[in-house]
Design a protein around this motif. Structure first.
Motif, mmCIF file in Angstrom:
data_model
loop_
_atom_site.group_PDB
_atom_site.id
_atom_site.type_symbol
_atom_site.label_atom_id
_atom_site.label_comp_id
_atom_site.label_asym_id
_atom_site.label_seq_id
_atom_site.Cartn_x
_atom_site.Cartn_y
_atom_site.Cartn_z
ATOM 1 N N CYS A 286 50.059 35.985 35.468
ATOM 2 C CA CYS A 286 50.399 34.605 35.155
ATOM 3 C C CYS A 286 49.226 33.919 34.479
ATOM 4 O O CYS A 286 48.096 34.380 34.540
ATOM 5 C CB CYS A 286 50.803 33.855 36.424
ATOM 6 S SG CYS A 286 49.518 33.814 37.652
ATOM 7 N N ALA A 287 49.518 32.828 33.814
ATOM 8 C CA ALA A 287 48.483 32.075 33.122
ATOM 9 C C ALA A 287 47.498 31.491 34.123
ATOM 10 O O ALA A 287 47.845 31.161 35.243
ATOM 11 C CB ALA A 287 49.122 30.967 32.289
ATOM 12 N N GLN A 288 46.242 31.391 33.711
ATOM 13 C CA GLN A 288 45.213 30.832 34.574
ATOM 14 C C GLN A 288 44.220 30.063 33.727
ATOM 15 O O GLN A 288 44.192 30.188 32.515
ATOM 16 C CB GLN A 288 44.521 31.939 35.356
ATOM 17 C CG GLN A 288 43.891 32.987 34.464
ATOM 18 C CD GLN A 288 43.300 34.138 35.254
ATOM 19 O OE1 GLN A 288 43.042 34.001 36.420
ATOM 20 N NE2 GLN A 288 43.088 35.257 34.601
ATOM 21 N N ASP A 289 43.373 29.276 34.380
ATOM 22 C CA ASP A 289 42.356 28.495 33.686
ATOM 23 C C ASP A 289 41.050 29.276 33.630
ATOM 24 O O ASP A 289 40.663 29.926 34.588
ATOM 25 C CB ASP A 289 42.109 27.161 34.392
ATOM 26 C CG ASP A 289 43.312 26.240 34.310
ATOM 27 O OD1 ASP A 289 44.060 26.352 33.338
ATOM 28 O OD2 ASP A 289 43.488 25.423 35.216
ATOM 29 N N VAL A 290 40.371 29.218 32.475
ATOM 30 C CA VAL A 290 39.075 29.848 32.297
ATOM 31 C C VAL A 290 38.148 28.799 31.718
ATOM 32 O O VAL A 290 38.501 28.099 30.773
ATOM 33 C CB VAL A 290 39.166 31.049 31.320
ATOM 34 C CG1 VAL A 290 37.788 31.617 31.052
ATOM 35 C CG2 VAL A 290 40.080 32.105 31.876
ATOM 36 N N SER A 291 36.940 28.703 32.271
ATOM 37 C CA SER A 291 36.018 27.692 31.765
ATOM 38 C C SER A 291 35.442 28.133 30.420
ATOM 39 O O SER A 291 35.215 29.302 30.174
ATOM 40 C CB SER A 291 34.881 27.451 32.762
ATOM 41 O OG SER A 291 34.153 28.634 32.948
ATOM 42 N N PRO B 182 39.006 23.319 30.736
ATOM 43 C CA PRO B 182 39.118 24.778 30.708
ATOM 44 C C PRO B 182 40.265 25.210 29.801
ATOM 45 O O PRO B 182 41.253 24.503 29.652
ATOM 46 C CB PRO B 182 39.408 25.140 32.162
ATOM 47 C CG PRO B 182 39.958 23.896 32.772
ATOM 48 C CD PRO B 182 39.367 22.745 32.014
ATOM 49 N N ALA B 183 40.083 26.370 29.170
ATOM 50 C CA ALA B 183 41.133 26.919 28.315
ATOM 51 C C ALA B 183 42.173 27.598 29.197
ATOM 52 O O ALA B 183 41.840 28.240 30.179
ATOM 53 C CB ALA B 183 40.536 27.919 27.335
ATOM 54 N N ARG B 184 43.417 27.441 28.851
ATOM 55 C CA ARG B 184 44.515 28.047 29.605
ATOM 56 C C ARG B 184 44.737 29.468 29.091
ATOM 57 O O ARG B 184 45.006 29.664 27.906
ATOM 58 C CB ARG B 184 45.768 27.206 29.407
ATOM 59 C CG ARG B 184 46.901 27.604 30.267
ATOM 60 C CD ARG B 184 46.881 26.773 31.520
ATOM 61 N NE ARG B 184 48.071 27.063 32.294
ATOM 62 C CZ ARG B 184 48.057 27.154 33.596
ATOM 63 N NH1 ARG B 184 46.950 26.952 34.249
ATOM 64 N NH2 ARG B 184 49.145 27.427 34.246
ATOM 65 N N VAL B 185 44.614 30.443 29.963
ATOM 66 C CA VAL B 185 44.811 31.838 29.572
ATOM 67 C C VAL B 185 46.303 32.089 29.440
ATOM 68 O O VAL B 185 47.064 31.887 30.388
ATOM 69 C CB VAL B 185 44.196 32.802 30.609
ATOM 70 C CG1 VAL B 185 44.506 34.242 30.244
ATOM 71 C CG2 VAL B 185 42.701 32.591 30.703
ATOM 72 N N PRO B 186 46.741 32.535 28.253
ATOM 73 C CA PRO B 186 48.176 32.786 28.049
ATOM 74 C C PRO B 186 48.621 34.078 28.726
ATOM 75 O O PRO B 186 47.807 34.922 29.112
ATOM 76 C CB PRO B 186 48.292 32.898 26.535
ATOM 77 C CG PRO B 186 46.939 33.271 26.072
ATOM 78 C CD PRO B 186 45.966 32.714 27.057
ATOM 79 N N ASP B 187 49.907 34.230 28.852
ATOM 80 C CA ASP B 187 50.478 35.467 29.374
ATOM 81 C C ASP B 187 50.319 36.570 28.329
ATOM 82 O O ASP B 187 50.359 36.298 27.120
ATOM 83 C CB ASP B 187 51.961 35.289 29.699
ATOM 84 C CG ASP B 187 52.190 34.349 30.874
ATOM 85 O OD1 ASP B 187 51.364 34.358 31.806
ATOM 86 O OD2 ASP B 187 53.194 33.617 30.858
ATOM 87 N N PRO B 188 50.137 37.816 28.759
ATOM 88 C CA PRO B 188 50.058 38.926 27.801
ATOM 89 C C PRO B 188 51.304 38.965 26.914
ATOM 90 O O PRO B 188 52.417 38.748 27.374
ATOM 91 C CB PRO B 188 49.983 40.165 28.699
ATOM 92 C CG PRO B 188 49.389 39.662 29.972
ATOM 93 C CD PRO B 188 49.945 38.260 30.135
ATOM 94 N N GLY B 189 51.076 39.223 25.630
ATOM 95 C CA GLY B 189 52.177 39.281 24.672
ATOM 96 C C GLY B 189 52.406 37.979 23.935
ATOM 97 O O GLY B 189 53.141 37.947 22.956
#
Length: 86
Positions: free
Chosen positions: A2-7, A13-20
């Motif tokens: 699932c998407a998560q936050d990365v500093s 923080p940038a939102r990590v997208p789902d793979p694909g």
């Protein structure tokens, strides 16, 4: 996954997208790639029509618009018809 936050260096923080998810790397002239995962401080993207993955800083990557997604899918279909991509 699932998407998560990365500093990042930015305040938010940038939102990590789902793979694909199709993303646009603005630091590479708007190159569209499929999000593959996080590699240290970078995001790994793969070209839609095959080729070598590249790493991008999250601050220079944004989700693809509907027109960019359509163009990338068209490019992939053309590559498949030529036999360049399975």
């Amino acid at each position: 996954m699932c998407a998560q936050d990365v500093s990042t260096d930015r305040q938010e923080p940038a939102r990590v997208p789902d793979p694909g998810t199709l993303m646009v790397d603005i630091s590479r002239g708007g190159r569209v790639g499929e999000f593959r995962g996080v590699a240290g401080p970078y995001w790994s993207l793969r070209p839609m029509n095959g080729g070598t993955e590249w790493e991008a800083e999250p601050a220079t990557v944004r989700p693809a618009t509907a027109m960019e997604r359509l163009g990338a899918e068209n490019t992939r279909c053309n590559a498949r018809s030529r036999g360049d991509v399975l």
